[in-house]
Design a protein around this motif. Structure first.
Motif, PDB file in Angstrom:
ATOM      1  N   ARG A  63       0.814  -1.218   0.000  1.00 63.63           N
ATOM      2  CA  ARG A  63       0.000   0.000   0.000  1.00 63.63           C
ATOM      3  C   ARG A  63       0.846   1.267   0.000  1.00 63.63           C
ATOM      4  NH1 ARG A  63      -5.569  -0.715   3.235  1.00 63.63           N
ATOM      5  NH2 ARG A  63      -5.638   1.487   2.711  1.00 63.63           N
ATOM      6  N   ARG A  64       2.130   1.154   0.359  1.00 64.47           N
ATOM      7  CA  ARG A  64       3.014   2.322   0.335  1.00 64.47           C
ATOM      8  C   ARG A  64       3.493   2.660  -1.084  1.00 64.47           C
ATOM      9  NH1 ARG A  64       5.237  -0.298   4.319  1.00 64.47           N
ATOM     10  NH2 ARG A  64       5.268   0.364   6.431  1.00 64.47           N
ATOM     11  N   HIS A  65       3.368   1.727  -2.020  1.00 67.91           N
ATOM     12  CA  HIS A  65       3.820   1.991  -3.385  1.00 67.91           C
ATOM     13  C   HIS A  65       3.033   3.146  -3.998  1.00 67.91           C
ATOM     14  CE1 HIS A  65       5.531  -2.330  -3.950  1.00 67.91           C
ATOM     15  NE2 HIS A  65       6.248  -1.597  -3.139  1.00 67.91           N
ATOM     16  N   ARG A  66       3.737   3.954  -4.781  1.00 66.61           N
ATOM     17  CA  ARG A  66       3.128   5.134  -5.398  1.00 66.61           C
ATOM     18  C   ARG A  66       1.927   4.775  -6.267  1.00 66.61           C
ATOM     19  NH1 ARG A  66       8.092   7.422  -7.800  1.00 66.61           N
ATOM     20  NH2 ARG A  66       9.203   7.303  -5.854  1.00 66.61           N
ATOM     21  N   ALA A  67       2.063   3.742  -7.074  1.00 67.90           N
ATOM     22  CA  ALA A  67       0.973   3.380  -7.986  1.00 67.90           C
ATOM     23  C   ALA A  67      -0.290   3.002  -7.215  1.00 67.90           C
ATOM     24  CB  ALA A  67       1.392   2.226  -8.886  1.00 67.90           C
ATOM     25  N   VAL A  68      -0.127   2.326  -6.104  1.00 68.23           N
ATOM     26  CA  VAL A  68      -1.281   1.935  -5.287  1.00 68.23           C
ATOM     27  C   VAL A  68      -1.953   3.167  -4.709  1.00 68.23           C
ATOM     28  CG1 VAL A  68      -1.982   0.682  -3.210  1.00 68.23           C
ATOM     29  CG2 VAL A  68      -0.335  -0.346  -4.774  1.00 68.23           C
ATOM     30  N   ARG A  69      -1.158   4.123  -4.256  1.00 68.39           N
ATOM     31  CA  ARG A  69      -1.729   5.355  -3.684  1.00 68.39           C
ATOM     32  C   ARG A  69      -2.348   6.240  -4.769  1.00 68.39           C
ATOM     33  NH1 ARG A  69       3.356   5.942  -1.216  1.00 68.39           N
ATOM     34  NH2 ARG A  69       3.569   7.887  -2.374  1.00 68.39           N
ATOM     35  N   TRP A  70      -1.633   6.438  -5.887  1.00 70.86           N
ATOM     36  CA  TRP A  70      -2.118   7.334  -6.938  1.00 70.86           C
ATOM     37  C   TRP A  70      -3.413   6.849  -7.577  1.00 70.86           C
ATOM     38  CZ3 TRP A  70       3.042   8.311  -9.990  1.00 70.86           C
ATOM     39  CH2 TRP A  70       3.859   9.171  -9.228  1.00 70.86           C
ATOM     40  N   PHE A  71      -3.493   5.538  -7.807  1.00 72.74           N
ATOM     41  CA  PHE A  71      -4.673   4.986  -8.469  1.00 72.74           C
ATOM     42  C   PHE A  71      -5.695   4.433  -7.469  1.00 72.74           C
ATOM     43  CE2 PHE A  71      -1.452   4.910 -11.796  1.00 72.74           C
ATOM     44  CZ  PHE A  71      -2.135   5.534 -12.819  1.00 72.74           C
ATOM     45  N   ARG A  72      -5.426   4.628  -6.195  1.00 76.40           N
ATOM     46  CA  ARG A  72      -6.336   4.215  -5.112  1.00 76.40           C
ATOM     47  C   ARG A  72      -6.768   2.758  -5.261  1.00 76.40           C
ATOM     48  NH1 ARG A  72      -8.784   9.256  -2.730  1.00 76.40           N
ATOM     49  NH2 ARG A  72      -7.695  10.902  -3.833  1.00 76.40           N
ATOM     50  N   LEU A  73      -5.769   1.903  -5.444  1.00 80.61           N
ATOM     51  CA  LEU A  73      -6.055   0.487  -5.665  1.00 80.61           C
ATOM     52  C   LEU A  73      -6.555  -0.217  -4.412  1.00 80.61           C
ATOM     53  CD1 LEU A  73      -3.029  -0.511  -7.938  1.00 80.61           C
ATOM     54  CD2 LEU A  73      -5.333   0.200  -8.603  1.00 80.61           C
ATOM     55  N   ALA A  74      -6.333   0.369  -3.249  1.00 79.85           N
ATOM     56  CA  ALA A  74      -6.818  -0.233  -2.005  1.00 79.85           C
ATOM     57  C   ALA A  74      -8.302   0.031  -1.799  1.00 79.85           C
ATOM     58  CB  ALA A  74      -6.025   0.289  -0.818  1.00 79.85           C
ATOM     59  N   GLY A  75      -8.863   0.911  -2.604  1.00 79.09           N
ATOM     60  CA  GLY A  75     -10.282   1.223  -2.467  1.00 79.09           C
ATOM     61  C   GLY A  75     -10.572   1.866  -1.126  1.00 79.09           C
ATOM     62  N   HIS A  76     -11.599   1.373  -0.468  1.00 77.11           N
ATOM     63  CA  HIS A  76     -11.986   1.909   0.831  1.00 77.11           C
ATOM     64  C   HIS A  76     -11.605   0.974   1.975  1.00 77.11           C
ATOM     65  CE1 HIS A  76     -14.081   5.242  -0.971  1.00 77.11           C
ATOM     66  NE2 HIS A  76     -14.678   4.393  -1.809  1.00 77.11           N
ATOM     67  N   ALA A  77     -10.726   0.031   1.695  1.00 81.70           N
ATOM     68  CA  ALA A  77     -10.298  -0.916   2.730  1.00 81.70           C
ATOM     69  C   ALA A  77      -9.524  -0.164   3.814  1.00 81.70           C
ATOM     70  CB  ALA A  77      -9.418  -1.997   2.136  1.00 81.70           C
ATOM     71  N   PRO A  78      -9.814  -0.451   5.068  1.00 79.30           N
ATOM     72  CA  PRO A  78      -9.079   0.235   6.140  1.00 79.30           C
ATOM     73  C   PRO A  78      -7.611  -0.169   6.132  1.00 79.30           C
ATOM     74  CG  PRO A  78     -10.428  -1.525   7.040  1.00 79.30           C
ATOM     75  CD  PRO A  78     -10.759  -1.421   5.574  1.00 79.30           C
ATOM     76  N   PHE A  79      -6.768   0.743   6.592  1.00 76.81           N
ATOM     77  CA  PHE A  79      -5.341   0.453   6.663  1.00 76.81           C
ATOM     78  C   PHE A  79      -5.135  -0.658   7.680  1.00 76.81           C
ATOM     79  CE2 PHE A  79      -0.856   1.347   7.629  1.00 76.81           C
ATOM     80  CZ  PHE A  79      -0.381   1.434   6.332  1.00 76.81           C
ATOM     81  N   PRO A  80      -4.451  -1.731   7.313  1.00 71.43           N
ATOM     82  CA  PRO A  80      -4.315  -2.883   8.221  1.00 71.43           C
ATOM     83  C   PRO A  80      -3.463  -2.546   9.442  1.00 71.43           C
ATOM     84  CG  PRO A  80      -3.019  -3.223   6.235  1.00 71.43           C
ATOM     85  CD  PRO A  80      -3.776  -1.954   6.042  1.00 71.43           C
ATOM     86  N   LEU A  81      -3.900  -3.018  10.591  1.00 70.44           N
ATOM     87  CA  LEU A  81      -3.196  -2.782  11.846  1.00 70.44           C
ATOM     88  C   LEU A  81      -2.677  -4.093  12.412  1.00 70.44           C
ATOM     89  CD1 LEU A  81      -5.698  -0.290  13.480  1.00 70.44           C
ATOM     90  CD2 LEU A  81      -3.570   0.254  12.297  1.00 70.44           C
TER      91      LEU A  81
END
Length: 181
Positions: A145-163
Protein backbone atom coordinates in the motif's frame (compact mmCIF):
# COMPACT_ATOMS: atom_id res chain seq x y z
CA UNK A 1 1.51 7.79 -36.90
CA UNK A 2 -0.07 4.33 -36.80
CA UNK A 3 3.00 2.76 -35.18
CA UNK A 4 2.97 5.45 -32.48
CA UNK A 5 -0.68 4.77 -31.68
CA UNK A 6 0.01 1.04 -31.51
CA UNK A 7 2.88 1.61 -29.08
CA UNK A 8 0.73 3.92 -26.95
CA UNK A 9 -2.04 1.29 -26.90
CA UNK A 10 0.44 -1.44 -25.94
CA UNK A 11 1.88 0.79 -23.20
CA UNK A 12 -1.56 1.60 -21.80
CA UNK A 13 -2.51 -2.08 -21.93
CA UNK A 14 0.69 -3.02 -20.02
CA UNK A 15 0.03 -0.34 -17.40
CA UNK A 16 -3.58 -1.51 -17.06
CA UNK A 17 -2.44 -5.11 -16.73
CA UNK A 18 0.08 -4.17 -14.04
CA UNK A 19 -2.49 -2.13 -12.11
CA UNK A 20 -5.02 -4.96 -12.35
CA UNK A 21 -2.46 -7.49 -11.12
CA UNK A 22 -1.42 -5.18 -8.25
CA UNK A 23 -5.05 -4.60 -7.22
CA UNK A 24 -5.67 -8.36 -7.24
CA UNK A 25 -2.56 -8.94 -5.15
CA UNK A 26 -3.66 -6.31 -2.65
CA UNK A 27 -7.11 -7.88 -2.47
CA UNK A 28 -5.57 -11.30 -1.80
CA UNK A 29 -3.39 -9.79 0.95
CA UNK A 30 -6.44 -8.22 2.58
CA UNK A 31 -8.26 -11.57 2.42
CA UNK A 32 -5.20 -13.23 3.98
CA UNK A 33 -5.22 -10.62 6.77
CA UNK A 34 -8.89 -11.37 7.45
CA UNK A 35 -8.23 -15.11 7.59
CA UNK A 36 -5.17 -14.66 9.80
CA UNK A 37 -7.13 -12.38 12.14
CA UNK A 38 -9.90 -14.96 12.42
CA UNK A 39 -7.32 -17.64 13.25
CA UNK A 40 -5.69 -15.35 15.82
CA UNK A 41 -9.06 -14.60 17.41
CA UNK A 42 -9.80 -18.33 17.59
CA UNK A 43 -6.46 -19.06 19.27
CA UNK A 44 -6.88 -16.19 21.74
CA UNK A 45 -10.37 -17.38 22.59
CA UNK A 46 -9.13 -20.95 23.00
CA UNK A 47 -6.33 -19.83 25.32
CA UNK A 48 -8.71 -17.73 27.43
CA UNK A 49 -11.28 -20.55 27.58
CA UNK A 50 -8.74 -23.15 28.65
CA UNK A 51 -7.31 -20.77 31.26
CA UNK A 52 -10.78 -19.98 32.58
CA UNK A 53 -11.70 -23.66 32.69
CA UNK A 54 -8.50 -24.47 34.55
CA UNK A 55 -9.10 -21.61 36.99
CA UNK A 56 -12.54 -22.98 37.89
CA UNK A 57 -11.46 -26.62 38.05
CA UNK A 58 -10.24 -26.45 41.64
CA UNK A 59 -6.73 -27.75 40.94
CA UNK A 60 -5.09 -24.36 41.52
CA UNK A 61 -4.80 -22.59 44.84
CA UNK A 62 -7.54 -19.98 45.41
CA UNK A 63 -5.36 -16.92 44.81
CA UNK A 64 -4.00 -18.28 41.52
CA UNK A 65 -7.50 -19.31 40.47
CA UNK A 66 -8.86 -15.81 41.04
CA UNK A 67 -5.99 -14.11 39.20
CA UNK A 68 -6.24 -16.48 36.25
CA UNK A 69 -10.04 -16.40 36.10
CA UNK A 70 -10.25 -12.61 36.18
CA UNK A 71 -7.59 -12.20 33.48
CA UNK A 72 -9.18 -14.86 31.25
CA UNK A 73 -12.65 -13.39 31.74
CA UNK A 74 -11.39 -9.88 30.93
CA UNK A 75 -9.68 -11.20 27.78
CA UNK A 76 -12.86 -12.91 26.60
CA UNK A 77 -15.08 -9.89 27.30
CA UNK A 78 -12.73 -7.16 26.07
CA UNK A 79 -13.88 -4.68 23.46
CA UNK A 80 -11.81 -4.48 20.30
CA UNK A 81 -10.00 -1.32 21.46
CA UNK A 82 -8.92 -2.97 24.73
CA UNK A 83 -8.27 -6.46 23.36
CA UNK A 84 -4.48 -6.19 23.09
CA UNK A 85 -4.16 -4.96 26.69
CA UNK A 86 -6.50 -7.64 28.05
CA UNK A 87 -4.66 -10.41 26.18
CA UNK A 88 -1.32 -9.09 27.46
CA UNK A 89 -2.68 -9.15 31.00
CA UNK A 90 -3.76 -12.76 30.50
CA UNK A 91 -0.23 -13.61 29.35
CA UNK A 92 1.15 -11.95 32.48
CA UNK A 93 -1.32 -13.85 34.66
CA UNK A 94 -0.35 -17.13 33.02
CA UNK A 95 3.32 -16.39 33.65
CA UNK A 96 2.56 -15.50 37.28
CA UNK A 97 0.56 -18.68 37.88
CA UNK A 98 2.60 -21.12 35.80
CA UNK A 99 6.05 -19.60 36.18
CA UNK A 100 7.17 -22.49 38.34
CA UNK A 101 7.39 -26.09 37.14
CA UNK A 102 5.93 -27.19 40.50
CA UNK A 103 2.60 -25.52 39.69
CA UNK A 104 2.37 -27.29 36.33
CA UNK A 105 3.23 -30.60 38.01
CA UNK A 106 0.51 -30.01 40.61
CA UNK A 107 -2.01 -29.48 37.81
CA UNK A 108 -0.83 -32.59 35.99
CA UNK A 109 -1.24 -34.73 39.12
CA UNK A 110 -4.89 -33.72 39.60
CA UNK A 111 -7.59 -35.85 37.97
CA UNK A 112 -7.85 -34.74 34.35
CA UNK A 113 -4.94 -32.39 34.92
CA UNK A 114 -2.64 -34.02 32.37
CA UNK A 115 -5.05 -33.23 29.54
CA UNK A 116 -5.73 -29.72 30.87
CA UNK A 117 -2.01 -28.92 31.17
CA UNK A 118 -1.37 -30.23 27.67
CA UNK A 119 -4.27 -28.27 26.20
CA UNK A 120 -3.11 -25.07 27.92
CA UNK A 121 0.47 -25.63 26.75
CA UNK A 122 -0.73 -26.04 23.15
CA UNK A 123 -2.95 -22.95 23.37
CA UNK A 124 -0.11 -20.89 24.82
CA UNK A 125 2.24 -22.07 22.06
CA UNK A 126 -0.20 -21.39 19.20
CA UNK A 127 -1.04 -17.78 20.10
CA UNK A 128 2.41 -16.36 19.19
CA UNK A 129 2.39 -18.29 15.92
CA UNK A 130 -1.07 -17.02 14.96
CA UNK A 131 -0.07 -13.47 15.90
CA UNK A 132 3.11 -13.75 13.84
CA UNK A 133 1.15 -14.95 10.76
CA UNK A 134 -1.31 -12.07 11.17
CA UNK A 135 1.38 -9.45 11.64
CA UNK A 136 3.38 -10.78 8.67
CA UNK A 137 0.30 -10.44 6.48
CA UNK A 138 -0.25 -6.91 7.76
CA UNK A 139 3.38 -6.02 7.07
CA UNK A 140 3.13 -7.30 3.47
CA UNK A 141 -0.10 -5.37 2.82
CA UNK A 142 1.34 -2.19 4.31
CA UNK A 143 4.44 -2.49 2.12
CA UNK A 144 2.31 -2.85 -1.00
CA UNK A 145 0.00 0.00 0.00
CA UNK A 146 3.01 2.32 0.34
CA UNK A 147 3.82 1.99 -3.38
CA UNK A 148 3.13 5.13 -5.40
CA UNK A 149 0.97 3.38 -7.99
CA UNK A 150 -1.28 1.94 -5.29
CA UNK A 151 -1.73 5.36 -3.68
CA UNK A 152 -2.12 7.33 -6.94
CA UNK A 153 -4.67 4.99 -8.47
CA UNK A 154 -6.34 4.21 -5.11
CA UNK A 155 -6.05 0.49 -5.66
CA UNK A 156 -6.82 -0.23 -2.01
CA UNK A 157 -10.28 1.22 -2.47
CA UNK A 158 -11.99 1.91 0.83
CA UNK A 159 -10.30 -0.92 2.73
CA UNK A 160 -9.08 0.24 6.14
CA UNK A 161 -5.34 0.45 6.66
CA UNK A 162 -4.31 -2.88 8.22
CA UNK A 163 -3.20 -2.78 11.85
CA UNK A 164 -0.87 -5.23 13.54
CA UNK A 165 -1.95 -6.98 16.73
CA UNK A 166 0.62 -6.08 19.38
CA UNK A 167 0.49 -7.91 22.68
CA UNK A 168 2.69 -9.62 25.24
CA UNK A 169 2.51 -13.27 24.20
CA UNK A 170 5.57 -14.59 26.01
CA UNK A 171 4.57 -18.04 27.34
CA UNK A 172 5.27 -19.15 30.90
CA UNK A 173 8.57 -20.98 31.05
CA UNK A 174 7.07 -24.09 32.60
CA UNK A 175 4.33 -24.32 29.97
CA UNK A 176 6.67 -23.52 27.09
CA UNK A 177 8.94 -26.36 28.19
CA UNK A 178 5.89 -28.58 28.44
CA UNK A 179 4.71 -27.64 24.94
CA UNK A 180 8.09 -28.43 23.41
CA UNK A 181 8.27 -31.84 25.09
Amino acid sequence: MTATLIWIAVGLFAIGLYLSWTAGRLDRLHARIDAARAALDAQLLRRASVAQELATSGVLDPAASIVLYEAAHAARQAEEEQREVAESELSQALRAVFGEVDQVEAVREAPGGEAAAEELAQAVRRVPMARRFHNDSVRAARALRRHRAVRWFRLAGHAPFPLAFEMDDEPPTALADRAAA
